[in-house]
Design an enzyme around this catalytic site. Structure first.
Site, PDB file in Angstrom:
ATOM      1  N   ASP A  50       0.884  -1.151   0.000  1.00  8.44           N
ATOM      2  CA  ASP A  50       0.000   0.000   0.000  1.00  8.44           C
ATOM      3  C   ASP A  50       0.932   1.215   0.000  1.00  8.44           C
ATOM      4  OD1 ASP A  50      -2.078   1.773   0.045  1.00  8.44           O
ATOM      5  OD2 ASP A  50      -3.182   0.756   1.620  1.00  8.44           O
TER       6      ASP A  50
HETATM    7  C1  BGC Z   1      -4.929   3.349  -0.111  1.00  7.11           C
HETATM    8  C2  BGC Z   1      -4.966   2.385  -1.265  1.00  7.11           C
HETATM    9  C3  BGC Z   1      -4.760   3.128  -2.557  1.00  7.11           C
HETATM   10  C4  BGC Z   1      -3.433   3.870  -2.477  1.00  7.11           C
HETATM   11  C5  BGC Z   1      -3.103   4.666  -3.717  1.00  7.11           C
HETATM   12  C6  BGC Z   1      -3.661   4.187  -0.122  1.00  7.11           C
HETATM   13  O1  BGC Z   1      -3.726   5.202   0.829  1.00  7.11           O
HETATM   14  O2  BGC Z   1      -5.007   2.641   1.100  1.00  7.11           O
HETATM   15  O3  BGC Z   1      -6.196   1.695  -1.299  1.00  7.11           O
HETATM   16  O4  BGC Z   1      -4.794   2.237  -3.636  1.00  7.11           O
HETATM   17  O5  BGC Z   1      -3.461   4.779  -1.385  1.00  7.11           O
HETATM   18  O6  BGC Z   1      -3.937   5.756  -3.826  1.00  7.11           O
END
Ligand code: BGC
Length: 747
Positions: free
Chosen positions: A279
């Protein structure tokens, strides 16, 4: 981590609408979906694996390491001299997010990146219709392909554990079987376009509060039986090409690089051959990232290692520090090669595939799919004296009251925020459908703009809005109150959880005031979460509409007017009060945790499993949803009484539509094991089928359940085990509405 999202805008009442036609609700086959397209297949041919080995030989250590981490917010490096392209990713689960700047979270300001907003995944789950999930995935994959994305950062399948989780709206509900059944066709659909789906967030990211540091403690049984099945189905049945780690810890170790979750279960037991993507900034160590299974590190600086320095991507755990350890021999090059093989496999499946369609966006078929999912996912919760459907009539005045009638629900929410080409608001949808009736409107309450990580109260005067709304309500024959949550911070939004179970922004008081002057009120509830309903007795009808995307207003009008008969079923339980929810009934140790550790005390008893087993009456049960017609279910039978492990249990019944509307019903089969040697929920969903039946007609339902699916995770052998003996098969149309119970025996 800090994201900056746009301030919410209010939808002008008249938005451009390119689609007005009425759709047939069922059996919409997407002509573009081809089941024989080999892009959807998992296995990479031997020939391709040999090509990958050839490429590996040509790559320098530096080039290989560069493939394992970000080069910008949403891309990784290619190798120009060999013609290997970059990899481009985009959020998210229900639409392709607008372009983000190369190096910060601001939107890039492109003018050609608007898309179709599909309904959020709670709505998709509420359809209980896997065929629609396939169409959803395929259409979304086409849009991602059109936008030149190689990886779509979705679907999300974290299990609904608490109604406080700000991100539940992005997920598929509280039941592992429902989530598994719905996620597989979604992923296959996306990947048919040569775009990788990226199932997220693996695993146990069941709250947003403290998500980047909370440590989850949960039993092996609950892990395997509740929290992992949808991920397992994504990997072993849908052959997903990418998977995203989570921010939180599990048993003291960060889940993005986790000995048990990543190395043993995902890449070992499930034989996952795709990439694990972090993530955004969820990696915390070079050795752990390298040795236990992270393949691509994405994010925003890493633990403070240089968000402000230039080339901060070089400071990532899987960048220079990784290269140094490879050079010194502390990490063997074979570890890097395994990652690069996976990354190259991802490329051969996506941007190096010879067999990649071109993709499409904002076309009528996608709008149709969005509208069908939306109308099939809307759940009719209450319908006293047939409040719904409401007939169009020139002598009728309908007051549409509430901010959610005009507020954009695709803006806000966090990373799943969208920039749709158009978004039909509920008010617009109702106005366009009701040509004869007089539609009047008041905003009623105001929630302020949606800004990530920040609450900005509205500057509008709450009292004036309320007084105006009461005046409007007095003038009308019918009031439709369109309220619920917003996508703002502390509502249905990433980065934190809700802080109250009741409706915010003075809505409970407003509903009281409105029902005092008008007795004919229906509630159009726009949320991705369960809410308290102290006002329930005062209103005649309630429809749960989720976040429906581009076609929201049309879908809501379809259902309100009766053009579409509702057939959605709740994918999670609505408790009467918060403490009735399992996670909350154990106090802070269980939610949100104490000293950054939380124990999932309810263990296996998540959602309806808890309500059933502990006999706690829900307000609205999992699987529940009304229809405008009535059904009669008869001849409920099972094909045998005695089964062995390799058998399949066939449950059949007949269903008659005895009412005046064509409609659809979801027959649900739950199975329980009385007198089990291990702790069990009273019953668990093991099969379901959605059947469309015309008014006055009859259909037969056949549901097959492999006996193997009755296994429990046996902690004494660390494996699945089938307990012999008697089981009870429950057939119903909601977890708390069972028509028949039958006993079978497994030997
Ligand atoms: C989120 C993800 C997301 C990523 C990119 C993170 O903060 O938890 O679900 O895909 O950011 O935006």
């Amino acid at each position: 981590m800090k994201n900056i999202f746009n301030i919410t805008y209010f939808l002008p009442v008249i938005l451009s609408c390119t689609f007005l036609g009425q759709l047939s609700l069922y059996g919409q086959q997407n002509s573009q979906t081809s089941t024989d397209n080999n892009l959807a297949q998992n296995s990479i041919s031997d020939d391709t694996e040999s090509k990958i080995e050839e490429i590996l030989k040509k790559l320098t250590l530096e080039e290989k390491v560069a493939m394992c981490h970000a080069q910008s917010k949403f891309s990784t490096k290619g190798v120009e001299r060999l013609g290997i392209p970059e990899i481009w990713m985009a959020d998210g689960p229900h639409g392709v997010r607008a372009e983000i700047s190369w190096d910060d979270w601001a939107y890039a300001g492109w003018t050609n990146d608007s898309i179709t907003a599909f309904p959020a995944l709670t709505c998709l789950a509420a359809t209980f219709n896997p065929e629609l999930s396939s169409q959803f995935g395929f259409s979304l994959g086409e849009e991602a392909r059109y936008r030149k994305k190689d990886v779509l950062l979705g679907p999300g399948v974290n299990i609904y554990r608490t109604p406080y989780n700000g991100r539940n709206f992005e997920y598929m509900g509280e039941d592992p079987f429902l989530a598994s059944t719905m996620v597989v066709p979604y992923i296959k659909g996306v990947q048919e376009n040569g775009v990788a789906a990226c199932v997220k967030h693996y695993a146990l990211n069941n709250q947003e509060l403290w998500r980047d540091k909370v440590n989850v403690e949960v039993s092996d049984r609950a892990l395997h039986e509740i929290y992992l099945p949808a991920f397992k189905a994504a990997v072993t049945e849908a052959n997903v090409w990418a998977l995203m780690g989570a921010y939180n810890k599990f048993r003291g170790q960060y889940t993005t690089h986790h000995e048990l979750l990543t190395k043993k279960i995902l890449k070992g037991d499930w034989k996952y051959d795709g990439v694990v993507i972090s993530d955004w900034s969820s990696a915390h160590s070079t050795i752990e990232s390298a040795m236990i299974g992270l393949d691509i590190e994405m994010g925003t600086g890493t633990d403070g290692l240089g968000t402000t320095t230039s080339n901060h991507y070089d400071h990532y755990y899987l960048a220079s520090p990784f290269l140094d350890k490879l050079k010194s021999g502390e990490i063997p090059v074979s570890v890097l090669d395994d990652k690069v093989r996976r990354v190259l496999r991802l490329r051969y499946r996506t941007n190096m595939s010879n067999n990649r369609p071109l993709g499409r966006a904002n076309n009528k078929e996608h709008h149709d799919v969005a509208r069908n999912v939306a109308t099939e996912g809307i759940v009719l919760l209450k319908n006293k004296n047939n409040f719904f459907p409401i007939k169009d009539d020139e002598n009728l005045t309908i007051a549409v009251i509430g901010e959610n009638a005009t507020r954009s629900m695709t803006a806000g929410g966090g990373s799943s925020e969208l920039k749709p080409k158009f978004e039909i608001s509920p008010l617009q949808g109702i106005r366009e459908r009701y040509k004869k009736a007089t539609i009047i409107h008041s905003m009623g309450f105001a929630s302020g703009p949606s800004v990530y990580d920040e609450v900005i109260p509205s500057k509008l005067n709450a009292d004036s809005l309320r007084i105006e709304a009461i005046k409007t309500a007095k003038k009308a024959d019918i009031v439709l109150f369109v309220g619920g949550l917003s996508k703002s911070h502390l509502q249905d939004c990433e980065g934190d959880d809700r802080k109250q179970f009741g409706l915010p922004f003075g809505q409970e008081e407003l509903i009281n005031d409105i029902t005092a002057v008008n007795k004919n009120v229906g509630f159009v509830l726009v949320t991705g979460n369960a809410v308290a309903m102290p006002w329930l007795d005062k209103v005649n009808g309630v429809i749960q509409t989720w976040y429906l995307g581009s076609m929201a207003g049309h879908a809501i009008a379809d259902v309100i007017s009766g053009d579409v008969n509702p057939s959605g079923k709740l994918p999670f339980t609505f408790p009467i009060k918060l403490e009735d929810n399992a996670a909350h009934s154990f106090g802070e140790t269980s939610y949100p945790g104490v000293n950054m550790t939380q124990h999932y005390k309810e263990d296996l008893l998540v959602g309806y499993r808890w309500h059933d087993t502990k006999k706690i009456k829900p307000l609205y049960a999992f699987g529940y949803g009304l229809s405008y017609t009535s059904f009669e279910v008869s001849n409920i039978e099972i094909d045998n009484k005695l089964y062995t492990q390799d058998d399949t249990i066939n449950v059949s019944c007949a269903i008659n539509n005895t009412g005046g509307f064509d409609g659809a019903e979801v027959i649900q089969v739950y199975i329980g094991k009385p007198n089990s040697k291990v702790k069990r929920a009273l019953k668990e969903l093991k099969g379901f089928q959605k059947v469309k039946v015309k008014s006055g007609a009859k259909s037969n339902v056949n549901i097959d359940i492999p006996v193997n699916s009755l296994m429990f995770y046996d902690e004494t052998i660390s494996d699945w085990n089938l307990e012999k003996g008697n089981y009870i098969v429950y057939v119903g149309n909601a977890s708390n509405n069972i028509f028949n119970k039958m006993t079978i025996s497994i030997r």
